[in-house]
Design an enzyme around this catalytic site. Structure first.
Site, PDB file in Angstrom:
ATOM      1  N   ASP A  68       0.856  -1.193   0.000  1.00  8.58           N
ATOM      2  CA  ASP A  68       0.000   0.000   0.000  1.00  8.58           C
ATOM      3  C   ASP A  68       0.889   1.238   0.000  1.00  8.58           C
ATOM      4  O   ASP A  68       1.726   1.415   0.898  1.00  8.58           O
ATOM      5  CB  ASP A  68      -0.896  -0.018   1.235  1.00  8.58           C
ATOM      6  CG  ASP A  68      -1.798   1.202   1.302  1.00  8.58           C
ATOM      7  OD1 ASP A  68      -2.570   1.413   0.353  1.00  8.58           O
ATOM      8  OD2 ASP A  68      -1.703   1.948   2.289  1.00  8.58           O
ATOM      9  N   THR A 101      -3.246   5.210  -4.012  1.00 11.81           N
ATOM     10  CA  THR A 101      -2.141   5.934  -3.360  1.00 11.81           C
ATOM     11  C   THR A 101      -0.834   5.764  -4.127  1.00 11.81           C
ATOM     12  O   THR A 101      -0.066   6.710  -4.264  1.00 11.81           O
ATOM     13  CB  THR A 101      -1.955   5.443  -1.911  1.00 11.81           C
ATOM     14  OG1 THR A 101      -1.876   4.013  -1.910  1.00 11.81           O
ATOM     15  CG2 THR A 101      -3.115   5.857  -1.051  1.00 11.81           C
ATOM     16  N   THR A 102      -0.587   4.550  -4.629  1.00  9.10           N
ATOM     17  CA  THR A 102       0.627   4.331  -5.423  1.00  9.10           C
ATOM     18  C   THR A 102       0.527   5.065  -6.755  1.00  9.10           C
ATOM     19  O   THR A 102       1.500   5.693  -7.203  1.00  9.10           O
ATOM     20  CB  THR A 102       0.834   2.819  -5.667  1.00  9.10           C
ATOM     21  OG1 THR A 102       0.841   2.136  -4.413  1.00  9.10           O
ATOM     22  CG2 THR A 102       2.139   2.555  -6.383  1.00  9.10           C
ATOM     23  N   ASP A 400      -8.841  -0.318   2.255  1.00  9.91           N
ATOM     24  CA  ASP A 400      -8.860   0.295   0.919  1.00  9.91           C
ATOM     25  C   ASP A 400     -10.142  -0.085   0.172  1.00  9.91           C
ATOM     26  O   ASP A 400     -10.803   0.765  -0.430  1.00  9.91           O
ATOM     27  CB  ASP A 400      -7.640  -0.163   0.099  1.00  9.91           C
ATOM     28  CG  ASP A 400      -6.358   0.508   0.575  1.00  9.91           C
ATOM     29  OD1 ASP A 400      -6.433   1.299   1.526  1.00  9.91           O
ATOM     30  OD2 ASP A 400      -5.287   0.234   0.005  1.00  9.91           O
TER      31      ASP A 400
END
Length: 563
Positions: A68, A101-102, A400
């Site tokens: 994550d 997020t990445t 998530d």
């Protein structure tokens, strides 16, 4: 030879403290860009269904295994001031949407990498930032045009959409092999929440119990929490009820030691006994008041002592003290009633109820279950698994997915995942760039190239030929196939991801593009860093006055000096 006459030498004006490090201009800008690229390269291998995991060990020797983006950046403890900007956008993405997020960090890094050449050639950062913002506006407009709105009136169809969104979110996580099992669990959890509270996900409790397999995890339509600390009398209490009345308190039911709260001067033993009797009288009065309410399950945020525990056991009442505040709040949300801060004037409407209460063994722990709750706007996920780190990563993955499903429930607008949306945005911005004159055209084209980083990295991490896959994607998108993206499961490497049910909320893409563009513009706007060496040293706090240490030690074990 005499020195030529000229202006008198100007004295050096010292504005900053001695030792302050200043760096400015283009080299500083390039240094900031390099720092951000180092961060994005660290995260690049974690993107997509075949992304790798990172094993991060902190200074206490505790290991975390995760892919994550926000969690990795939080654990890395980054100190470079410009690179912290990427940490902030990853956290914002995690808080706002939960997924992507990445992607947001990779896209910001790719934009900076593409515009670095313009900085080296002397293009003003303001012009570049203007072009990046224009590209982001075009991208957001395009997402709004092409997003698919799902009809919420068909409950089964809408639930199917949410399952697809949850499954897509989990495809890059450790639990991708159990996607059907956990997708069903996540969607059921979100749908049990109250729309009036905007699907407040803090009402989804997550409990981790080591041992067993992942498929042993379960969803409780109600509340479950770990058995709290209890005294010996608790074993004599009943452990299950049908349709019990439940009382939630914020009251301490414990005999206080005499020395704790007051000093009482007495002259004879009878007076001491009167004080003790008064304390017992107070606690018995509280216990009688609780029994008269008809409650069969008593929960309190504060301690319930051994006297009260045995008293409840003698009357077939279950009690639990020191219940965590979050669990007590969820119990009230599920069973009804309210938390009482006194035992007097408790009305029937202050009590809650449920179909069944039971204390059950899960693994090596005992849990209290409240099921069949009439007002249930909350639920509990009990996660099982082998290693502690593995269960923690499962929890992060489910968080998530829960956020993604919550967003999909609230908006109902989706796009295809797997790099399909990014390829369409890239093609659209390239086309729009041809209508713009001057340097802005180059900046728009650079942002279009940066958007291709996402599908390229997904293909690379899946072991596909990224160049070949990108060429196929460009060709298919040029032919008007809107939702064609990367397929990590076939040798061809491309497919229509909308038909393959690789879906995600359009809000994820909106936030990724917007956040990456803002971060890129922010870093381009910084051309000087001033670092004060003293500000980097830990602050020891104010100095103690002279002689304070001796006064503090005086009398420790030696008795006070005679005066």
């Amino acid at each position: 030879m005499a020195a030529p006459r000229g202006l008198p030498m100007q004295p050096t004006v010292v504005v900053l403290r001695e030792g302050t490090d200043t760096s400015q201009g283009t080299p500083q800008l390039l240094s900031n860009i390099s720092a951000c690229l180092a961060i994005s390269e660290t995260l690049a291998t974690t993107l997509g269904p075949r992304g790798m995991d990172k094993l991060i060990v902190n200074d206490r020797g505790e290991a975390s295994i995760t892919n994550d983006g926000a969690t990795i950046l939080k654990l890395l403890d980054i100190v470079h001031p410009a690179a912290k900007t990427l940490v902030d956008i990853a956290r914002a993405q995690d808080a706002e949407v939960g997924d992507g997020t990445t992607s947001v960090v990779l896209l910001a890094g790719a934009m900076l990498k593409e515009v670095r050449g313009f900085i080296e050639e002397g293009v003003a950062p303001g012009i570049i930032a203007k072009g990046v913002r224009k590209a982001a506006d075009l991208a957001l407009k395009r997402i709004t045009e092409v997003q698919v709105v799902i009809d919420k009136s068909d409950t089964e169809k809408f639930r199917g959409l949410l399952l697809k969104c949850a499954s897509t979110s989990m495809s890059s996580k450790l639990i991708h092999a159990q996607k059907p099992f956990f997708s069903e669990m996540v969607v059921s959890a979100v749908m049990s929440l109250d729309p009036a509270t905007s699907y407040d996900t803090s009402l989804i409790g997550v409990k981790k119990v080591p041992g067993g397999g992942m498929e042993d995890s379960l969803l409780v339509k109600g509340v479950a929490f770990k058995k709290t600390f209890t005294y010996a009398g608790a074993e004599q209490q009943p452990k299950s009820f049908k349709n019990p009345k439940i009382l939630c308190l914020n009251v301490e039911l414990e005999l206080k030691a005499e020395k704790d709260n007051a000093e009482v001067r007495i002259e004879e033993v009878g007076e001491y006994q009167a004080v003790v009797d008064a304390e017992w009288e107070i606690i018995y009065r509280k216990l009688d008041a609780i029994e008269k309410t008809g409650a069969q399950v008593v929960l309190s945020k504060l301690p319930i002592g051994d006297l009260a525990t045995q008293w409840f056991a003698d009357r077939n009442i279950f009690c639990a003290g020191r219940v965590p505040q979050g669990d007590l709040r969820r119990v009230v949300e599920a069973v009804g009633g309210s938390v009482q801060s006194t035992t007097s004037d408790i009305m029937p409407e202050h009590l809650g109820t449920c179909d069944s209460f039971e204390e059950r063994q899960i693994g090596n722990e005992r849990y209290n279950f409240f099921e069949g709750c009439p007002k249930a706007k909350t639920c509990t996920l009990i996660l099982r698994g082998g290693a502690e780190q593995f269960i923690e990563e499962v929890e992060r993955s489910l968080n998530d997915a829960i956020q993604v499903v919550r967003r999909a429930v609230k908006s109902g607008e989706i796009v295809a995942g797997g790099g399909a949306m990014e390829m369409d945005l890239s093609a659209y911005i390239r086309k729009e760039a041809l209508k713009v004159a001057g340097k802005q055209q180059l900046i728009l084209t650079a942002v279009a190239r940066a958007l291709e980083t996402i599908p390229r990295q997904i293909a690379t991490n899946a072991g596909l030929d990224a160049t070949d896959v990108l060429n196929k994607l460009r060709q298919r998108h040029a032919m008007g196939e809107l939702w064609v993206g990367v397929d990590v499961d076939s040798e061809d490497g491309v497919r229509d991801n909308m038909e393959a049910f690789v879906w995600e909320p359009s809000l994820v893409k909106v936030n990724v593009v917007g956040g990456a563009a803002e971060a890129c513009c922010l870093i381009l706007s910084v051309d000087e860093t001033i670092r004060n060496p003293q500000s980097e040293q830990p602050n020891p706090g104010p100095r103690a006055p002279p002689g304070a240490a001796q006064r503090a030690l005086r009398g420790r074990g030696r008795g006070m000096p005679r005066r």
